[in-house]
Motif scaffolding. Structure first.
Motif, PDB file in Angstrom:
ATOM      1  N   SER A 196     -36.144 -30.164  31.788  1.00 48.10           N
ATOM      2  CA  SER A 196     -36.537 -30.108  30.408  1.00 48.10           C
ATOM      3  C   SER A 196     -38.103 -29.437  30.452  1.00 48.10           C
ATOM      4  CB  SER A 196     -36.584 -31.521  29.777  1.00 48.10           C
ATOM      5  OG  SER A 196     -37.796 -32.161  30.496  1.00 48.10           O
ATOM      6  N   ARG A 223     -35.070 -35.892  28.379  1.00 51.36           N
ATOM      7  CA  ARG A 223     -34.344 -34.740  27.864  1.00 51.36           C
ATOM      8  C   ARG A 223     -35.326 -34.030  27.001  1.00 51.36           C
ATOM      9  NH1 ARG A 223     -29.799 -38.558  25.343  1.00 51.36           N
ATOM     10  NH2 ARG A 223     -31.767 -39.373  24.714  1.00 51.36           N
ATOM     11  N   ARG A 247     -38.621 -32.006  26.042  1.00 48.45           N
ATOM     12  CA  ARG A 247     -39.616 -31.287  26.535  1.00 48.45           C
ATOM     13  C   ARG A 247     -41.005 -31.973  26.078  1.00 48.45           C
ATOM     14  NH1 ARG A 247     -40.265 -26.399  28.845  1.00 48.45           N
ATOM     15  NH2 ARG A 247     -42.416 -25.415  28.673  1.00 48.45           N
TER      16      ARG A 247
END
Length: 190
Positions: A30, A166, A168
């Protein structure tokens, strides 16, 4: 001489650790600016009776060596991410992976909190600065940061934070917290 030193590239190494199926590969993926190197293999019959799938029954692959990613902060400053394998049978690689690391992220899954004890113990015993990132899985009971700290018997100075690996932005917050904590820890040790 100072101008020569300031132009030398700087590389930081961060480990991503935790138990089996907590989200280490997902976190590296991610936040990495490059397509991560992954050593994922399909779970096989060899793991029956060894790999505990409680809470992660839908997991079909596992990291057998490491995950690798990169983040460029600016020209001349790069962070390399090394995701460790989660199963005990692959722990022999941790010493090599951790050599020269600035610090580590221990990802915790509150459905299987005891799975992160080996990671916490490993970094505490070696004096490696680390943070605990509680991955908030869909459908899992949510616990406060303080409850997790107490359950893991962490020192007050070890950062604990909730995250979604998940996302960023969430992974970025974890990395910033680790780097800040590592710098504080290393500065106070000198």
């Amino acid at each position: 001489m100072d101008s020569v030193l300031s132009e030398d590239p700087v590389a930081l190494k961060i480990l991503i650790a935790g138990g089996f199926g907590v989200g280490k590969t997902t976190l590296v993926g991610s936040i990495s600016e490059i397509r991560p190197l992954r050593t994922e293999e399909v779970l096989s019959d060899r793991g029956i009776g060894i790999d505990d799938l409680d809470g992660v029954e839908s997991k079909t692959t596992t990291t057998v060596a490491m995950d690798f990613g990169r983040i460029t902060i600016r020209e001349g400053l790069v962070v390399y991410l090394f995701g460790t394998p989660g199963q005990e049978r692959f722990w022999f690689m941790w010493d090599e992976l951790s050599y020269g690391a600035l610090g580590a992220v221990v990802i915790a899954d509150t459905r299987r909190l005891t799975d992160c004890f080996p990671s916490v113990d490993y970094f505490e015993q070696r004096g490696t600065p680390f943070v605990v990132a509680v991955n908030c899985f869909d459908g899992a009971d949510q616990h406060s940061v303080e409850d997790v700290r107490i359950a893991l018997d962490l020192d007050d100075d070890v950062p604990v934070m909730l995250c979604d690996v998940r996302r960023r932005t969430s992974a970025k917050e974890v990395m910033i917290t680790l780097v800040e904590h590592s710098l504080r820890t290393l500065t106070s040790a000198n």
